[in-house]
Design an enzyme around this catalytic site. Sequence first.
Site, PDB file in Angstrom:
ATOM      1  N   ARG A  22      15.910  12.267  45.950  1.00 19.16           N
ATOM      2  CA  ARG A  22      15.649  13.337  45.003  1.00 19.16           C
ATOM      3  C   ARG A  22      15.321  14.167  45.833  1.00 19.16           C
ATOM      4  NH1 ARG A  22      12.836  14.740  39.325  1.00 19.16           N
ATOM      5  NH2 ARG A  22      13.464  16.764  39.071  1.00 19.16           N
ATOM      6  N   HIS A  23      15.787  15.779  45.643  1.00 15.62           N
ATOM      7  CA  HIS A  23      15.267  16.949  46.207  1.00 15.62           C
ATOM      8  C   HIS A  23      13.658  16.807  45.378  1.00 15.62           C
ATOM      9  CE1 HIS A  23      14.790  19.591  42.211  1.00 15.62           C
ATOM     10  NE2 HIS A  23      15.894  18.894  42.339  1.00 15.62           N
ATOM     11  N   GLY A  24      13.230  17.952  46.875  1.00 14.86           N
ATOM     12  CA  GLY A  24      11.560  18.467  46.296  1.00 14.86           C
ATOM     13  C   GLY A  24      11.166  18.882  45.263  1.00 14.86           C
TER      14      GLY A  24
ATOM     15  N   ASN B   2      11.268  23.295  38.418  1.00 15.62           N
ATOM     16  CA  ASN B   2      10.460  22.505  37.810  1.00 15.62           C
ATOM     17  C   ASN B   2       9.343  22.875  37.448  1.00 15.62           C
ATOM     18  OD1 ASN B   2      11.560  20.439  40.608  1.00 15.62           O
ATOM     19  ND2 ASN B   2      12.811  20.033  38.458  1.00 15.62           N
TER      20      ASN B   2
ATOM     21  N   GLY C 224      20.391  22.931  36.116  1.00 11.68           N
ATOM     22  CA  GLY C 224      22.065  22.527  36.033  1.00 11.68           C
ATOM     23  C   GLY C 224      22.470  22.473  37.546  1.00 11.68           C
TER      24      GLY C 224
ATOM     25  N   ARG D 279      17.976  23.685  46.411  1.00  7.92           N
ATOM     26  CA  ARG D 279      16.451  22.682  46.449  1.00  7.92           C
ATOM     27  C   ARG D 279      16.971  21.641  46.837  1.00  7.92           C
ATOM     28  NH1 ARG D 279      19.174  23.891  41.696  1.00  7.92           N
ATOM     29  NH2 ARG D 279      20.013  21.770  40.287  1.00  7.92           N
TER      30      ARG D 279
ATOM     31  N   GLU E 201      24.350  19.382  40.636  1.00  5.22           N
ATOM     32  CA  GLU E 201      24.031  18.769  39.733  1.00  5.22           C
ATOM     33  C   GLU E 201      24.934  18.534  38.414  1.00  5.22           C
ATOM     34  OE1 GLU E 201      22.506  16.582  38.722  1.00  5.22           O
ATOM     35  OE2 GLU E 201      20.005  16.784  38.281  1.00  5.22           O
TER      36      GLU E 201
ATOM     37  N   ASP F 171      26.209  20.204  35.020  1.00  6.94           N
ATOM     38  CA  ASP F 171      26.640  20.909  34.212  1.00  6.94           C
ATOM     39  C   ASP F 171      25.886  21.262  32.655  1.00  6.94           C
ATOM     40  OD1 ASP F 171      27.889  23.806  33.580  1.00  6.94           O
ATOM     41  OD2 ASP F 171      29.600  22.958  34.626  1.00  6.94           O
TER      42      ASP F 171
ATOM     43  N   ARG G 235      18.202  11.083  23.304  1.00  4.37           N
ATOM     44  CA  ARG G 235      18.666   9.945  22.806  1.00  4.37           C
ATOM     45  C   ARG G 235      20.266   8.993  23.140  1.00  4.37           C
ATOM     46  NH1 ARG G 235      15.784  12.170  19.264  1.00  4.37           N
ATOM     47  NH2 ARG G 235      14.180  11.219  17.923  1.00  4.37           N
TER      48      ARG G 235
END
Length: 442
Positions: free
Chosen positions: A9-11, A16, A23, A60, A86, A88, A113
């Site tokens: 996964r990207h840093g 973040n 997205g 990213r 990623e 949408d 959920r």
Amino acid sequence: MSLRLLLVRHGLSSFNVERRIQGRDDLSTLTTTGEEQARRTGLALADVPITAVYSSPLKRAASTAAGVLAERNDKLSPSFDDGLLEIDLEPWSGLTADERAERFPEEFATWKRQPEVLELSRADGRRYKPLQELMQQAREFLDALISKHSVDGNDTVLIVGHNAILRCLIVTLLGEPEQGFRRLRLDNASLSIFNISSKGDGHQVQIECLNSTAHLTPPLPTKGKGARLILVRHGETNWNRDGRFQGQIDIPLNSNGHAQAEAARGFLADVPIQKAFSSSMTRPRETAEGILMSHPDVALQQTDGLVEIGHGLWEGKLESEIKAEWGALLEEWKRTPETVQMPEGETIQDVWERSVQSWNTIAEDLNPAETALVVAHDAVNKTILCHLLGLTPADIWAVKQGNGGVTVVDMPSEPGQPAVVACLNLTSHLGGVLDRTAAGAL
């Protein structure tokens, strides 16, 4: 021969940090911390031969791929693939988490959920289901990947992407178990390793490790709101090294097994642990006692429900000896383990029922602030993890458990939600990112 996938996964990105929904928008970039995480991931993978690299084209992820590859000497360059874009989330993109919860309360509740049924509206008014679209994208990406890199070859492929698409890739690899997306966690710059080999007309998938952040700081994912359980397989025995079926014969750790327990102790030394449990057999008890040297106030409780599978007449024998007398049954065990009754021993369903019951009893007795250590065996751990991942007894070969390997499970804080496998089979404290522990015999 198999195809090895390294999923990264990207840093840490600017969005973040700001807790904004990213997205498919390309406004977020790596932070200084994210760049350092990419570099550390590259250092961890520096000695791992890699055949090809695929990355999401979003900045990213592309920057993370560049940071990882900068630590290598083989001049690899990534192929940018829209199949790794990623999820949408068009109407949510750019919003903070709090803004999303305030403006889209019903949709946000559904996302938390039942994400697979979430429906959103695009700017042009079209309705769509983001996770269902992403799952189809994951299927198509994997089909194309396997057409380029045979599972009968020996390629190692690095894939750099995002949280949701990587989770969808993993769920697809595992056969799309119920609630599979919510059962997984992938942290920034984490490493997950999957091995894919041929099996009949299809593929056999094995999780070698999941969401390893051992190369980062802190080395374990942060604890969630619920109770946490740390599941460890016992250290090596001489029979593991020889490839003998141990089962319920009470073989102690060898010197390397004690060293593995000591390495696990060091790895977990700073982790708060309030309770500890082990199988009542010697090898997991010795492993647990070694780990608890850093937690001297924690009493070890032993439970018979976590003892290893009873191999019956196979116990103490090498695979070659079993093949000579029970060749057809051994092949069935490898191909369809859920159908096999061990001669004078147990079925995997027997182990599943008692191990999952023991696990649930331990988990239900914890309060949300507590962390418990659980040390058991290969088959026991595999049945517990298959249960947690939404898999079945037929899938035990999908999970690897190295001697001294560490797995972390966070229990749900809300009713109706599954437990989250925060990381699985971390063995880097034993040397290197790949699991090099003894193959042994199950």
